[in-house]
Design a protein around this motif. Sequence first.
Motif, PDB file in Angstrom:
ATOM      1  N   VAL A 101       0.853  -1.186   0.000  1.00 28.34           N
ATOM      2  CA  VAL A 101       0.000   0.000   0.000  1.00 28.34           C
ATOM      3  C   VAL A 101       0.893   1.240   0.000  1.00 28.34           C
ATOM      4  N   LEU A 102       0.727   2.083  -1.024  1.00 24.17           N
ATOM      5  CA  LEU A 102       1.598   3.238  -1.220  1.00 24.17           C
ATOM      6  C   LEU A 102       1.013   4.528  -0.662  1.00 24.17           C
ATOM      7  N   ARG A 103      -0.281   4.742  -0.833  1.00 23.62           N
ATOM      8  CA  ARG A 103      -0.986   5.925  -0.349  1.00 23.62           C
ATOM      9  C   ARG A 103      -2.408   5.516   0.008  1.00 23.62           C
ATOM     10  N   TRP A 104      -3.067   6.336   0.820  1.00 25.51           N
ATOM     11  CA  TRP A 104      -4.424   6.027   1.220  1.00 25.51           C
ATOM     12  C   TRP A 104      -5.129   7.312   1.634  1.00 25.51           C
ATOM     13  N   ASN A 105      -6.447   7.248   1.720  1.00 23.45           N
ATOM     14  CA  ASN A 105      -7.185   8.421   2.177  1.00 23.45           C
ATOM     15  C   ASN A 105      -7.668   8.229   3.614  1.00 23.45           C
ATOM     16  N   ARG A 106      -8.361   9.210   4.121  1.00 24.29           N
ATOM     17  CA  ARG A 106      -8.795   9.211   5.526  1.00 24.29           C
ATOM     18  C   ARG A 106      -9.703   8.029   5.831  1.00 24.29           C
ATOM     19  N   ALA A 107     -10.612   7.697   4.917  1.00 27.80           N
ATOM     20  CA  ALA A 107     -11.540   6.597   5.159  1.00 27.80           C
ATOM     21  C   ALA A 107     -10.811   5.256   5.199  1.00 27.80           C
ATOM     22  N   TYR A 108      -9.827   5.070   4.323  1.00 32.11           N
ATOM     23  CA  TYR A 108      -9.073   3.817   4.331  1.00 32.11           C
ATOM     24  C   TYR A 108      -8.269   3.676   5.617  1.00 32.11           C
ATOM     25  N   PRO A 202     -15.466  -3.580  15.904  1.00 32.75           N
ATOM     26  CA  PRO A 202     -15.936  -3.362  17.276  1.00 32.75           C
ATOM     27  C   PRO A 202     -16.447  -1.940  17.486  1.00 32.75           C
ATOM     28  N   GLY A 203     -17.617  -1.824  18.094  1.00 28.57           N
ATOM     29  CA  GLY A 203     -18.200  -0.520  18.377  1.00 28.57           C
ATOM     30  C   GLY A 203     -18.877   0.125  17.185  1.00 28.57           C
ATOM     31  N   ILE A 204     -18.770  -0.484  16.000  1.00 32.93           N
ATOM     32  CA  ILE A 204     -19.368   0.074  14.783  1.00 32.93           C
ATOM     33  C   ILE A 204     -20.392  -0.894  14.190  1.00 32.93           C
ATOM     34  N   GLY A 205     -20.002  -2.133  14.013  1.00 29.99           N
ATOM     35  CA  GLY A 205     -20.887  -3.139  13.428  1.00 29.99           C
ATOM     36  C   GLY A 205     -20.358  -3.640  12.101  1.00 29.99           C
ATOM     37  N   GLU A 206     -21.247  -4.232  11.319  1.00 32.97           N
ATOM     38  CA  GLU A 206     -20.849  -4.859  10.066  1.00 32.97           C
ATOM     39  C   GLU A 206     -20.726  -3.830   8.937  1.00 32.97           C
ATOM     40  N   VAL A 207     -19.703  -4.048   8.106  1.00 30.22           N
ATOM     41  CA  VAL A 207     -19.475  -3.216   6.921  1.00 30.22           C
ATOM     42  C   VAL A 207     -19.151  -4.147   5.762  1.00 30.22           C
ATOM     43  N   SER A 208     -19.913  -4.029   4.679  1.00 35.17           N
ATOM     44  CA  SER A 208     -19.676  -4.820   3.479  1.00 35.17           C
ATOM     45  C   SER A 208     -19.237  -3.888   2.356  1.00 35.17           C
ATOM     46  N   LEU A 209     -18.084  -4.189   1.760  1.00 35.84           N
ATOM     47  CA  LEU A 209     -17.501  -3.316   0.737  1.00 35.84           C
ATOM     48  C   LEU A 209     -17.148  -4.116  -0.508  1.00 35.84           C
ATOM     49  N   ARG A 210     -17.278  -3.470  -1.650  1.00 35.34           N
ATOM     50  CA  ARG A 210     -16.831  -4.060  -2.914  1.00 35.34           C
ATOM     51  C   ARG A 210     -15.601  -3.310  -3.394  1.00 35.34           C
ATOM     52  N   ALA A 211     -14.510  -4.050  -3.587  1.00 36.81           N
ATOM     53  CA  ALA A 211     -13.242  -3.440  -4.006  1.00 36.81           C
ATOM     54  C   ALA A 211     -13.134  -3.444  -5.521  1.00 36.81           C
ATOM     55  N   THR A 212     -12.901  -2.271  -6.093  1.00 34.02           N
ATOM     56  CA  THR A 212     -12.717  -2.126  -7.539  1.00 34.02           C
ATOM     57  C   THR A 212     -11.328  -1.568  -7.796  1.00 34.02           C
ATOM     58  N   GLY A 213     -10.521  -2.295  -8.560  1.00 36.14           N
ATOM     59  CA  GLY A 213      -9.164  -1.867  -8.856  1.00 36.14           C
ATOM     60  C   GLY A 213      -9.036  -1.339 -10.266  1.00 36.14           C
ATOM     61  N   MET A 214      -8.300  -0.245 -10.434  1.00 30.09           N
ATOM     62  CA  MET A 214      -8.104   0.378 -11.740  1.00 30.09           C
ATOM     63  C   MET A 214      -6.620   0.644 -11.959  1.00 30.09           C
ATOM     64  N   GLU A 215      -6.064   0.082 -13.035  1.00 26.21           N
ATOM     65  CA  GLU A 215      -4.666   0.326 -13.373  1.00 26.21           C
ATOM     66  C   GLU A 215      -4.498   1.776 -13.830  1.00 26.21           C
ATOM     67  N   GLU A 236     -23.774   3.778   6.309  1.00 29.31           N
ATOM     68  CA  GLU A 236     -23.969   4.460   7.589  1.00 29.31           C
ATOM     69  C   GLU A 236     -22.847   4.115   8.570  1.00 29.31           C
ATOM     70  N   ASN A 237     -22.431   2.847   8.584  1.00 32.55           N
ATOM     71  CA  ASN A 237     -21.379   2.441   9.523  1.00 32.55           C
ATOM     72  C   ASN A 237     -20.018   3.029   9.142  1.00 32.55           C
ATOM     73  N   ILE A 238     -19.775   3.216   7.846  1.00 34.86           N
ATOM     74  CA  ILE A 238     -18.549   3.906   7.426  1.00 34.86           C
ATOM     75  C   ILE A 238     -18.570   5.349   7.930  1.00 34.86           C
ATOM     76  N   ASP A 239     -19.724   6.010   7.846  1.00 27.67           N
ATOM     77  CA  ASP A 239     -19.844   7.378   8.375  1.00 27.67           C
ATOM     78  C   ASP A 239     -19.585   7.404   9.878  1.00 27.67           C
ATOM     79  N   HIS A 240     -20.130   6.409  10.604  1.00 32.94           N
ATOM     80  CA  HIS A 240     -19.890   6.337  12.048  1.00 32.94           C
ATOM     81  C   HIS A 240     -18.401   6.127  12.331  1.00 32.94           C
ATOM     82  N   LEU A 241     -17.763   5.285  11.527  1.00 31.27           N
ATOM     83  CA  LEU A 241     -16.340   5.012  11.713  1.00 31.27           C
ATOM     84  C   LEU A 241     -15.511   6.278  11.506  1.00 31.27           C
TER      85      LEU A 241
END
Length: 248
Positions: A101-108, A202-215, A236-241
């Motif tokens: 992992v080279l860079r990431w944003n706040r949510a990641y 923990p403290g947030i709950g379940e989060v289901s994500l779909r990963a899309t990769g782009m070269e 909603e849980n991502i917002d809480h996180l």
Amino acid sequence: MRRRTPGLRREEVAQLAGVGITWYTWLEQGRPINVSSQVLDAVARTLFLDAAERDHLYRLARIPQPPVAGDPPAEIPGDLDTVLTALDPLPAMLVDARTDVLRWNRAYAALHPALVSAPVGERNTLWQLFAAPDAQHHIVNRDERAPEAVAGFRYRYSQNVGDPRWQDFVTRLRTASPLFSLLWARHDVAPPRLCDKRYDIPGIGEVSLRATGMELADHPGVRLVVHTPTDRRSRENIDHLLRRATHL
């Protein structure tokens, strides 16, 4: 190389493809042989190989391939950081072919705090999936994701055979993870594709994500990977996180 037609014996495959049994055995074992693309095409047709498996077959036979992109540039241009920031609140990252992992944003960072704070040699999605403690990544469908992740990694590994950096990483990961070692020994290969990841935070709950990769065409070897919530509860849980991370 694994045969997609397990009912066929080696002798039968060799006969259908019009090659010798010794030659075909050496091909399965990855031994150095002299072969034409026409013969490899015949073997691929006999075994009903898909595109990824055909590519892997050519590499086993050491047929010249188009030049492979080297390591990504040490400096990531600032415009890519701007793109990552703009993608919030969707978790997004820049990753190289070895899944560093080279860079990431706040949510990641909020989703993977242990990964982004790990030493450089372990700041890697495959390392975190197999070698990090379960409590660090919170992935609940690891058993489903693990074989897919290893098959996709082998697809990229086959494009860098002989690179000591790749070999060293595989050796370290096999030592650290019996599960990775077991899956690596199966020699499955598949191209990268869309995948779903499920977390229980923990403290947030379940989060289901779909990963899309782009070269990224302008940055060979670098992919932009964006994780999109698959349902309203996950959004909603991502917002809480993110709110929780802001107040830490």
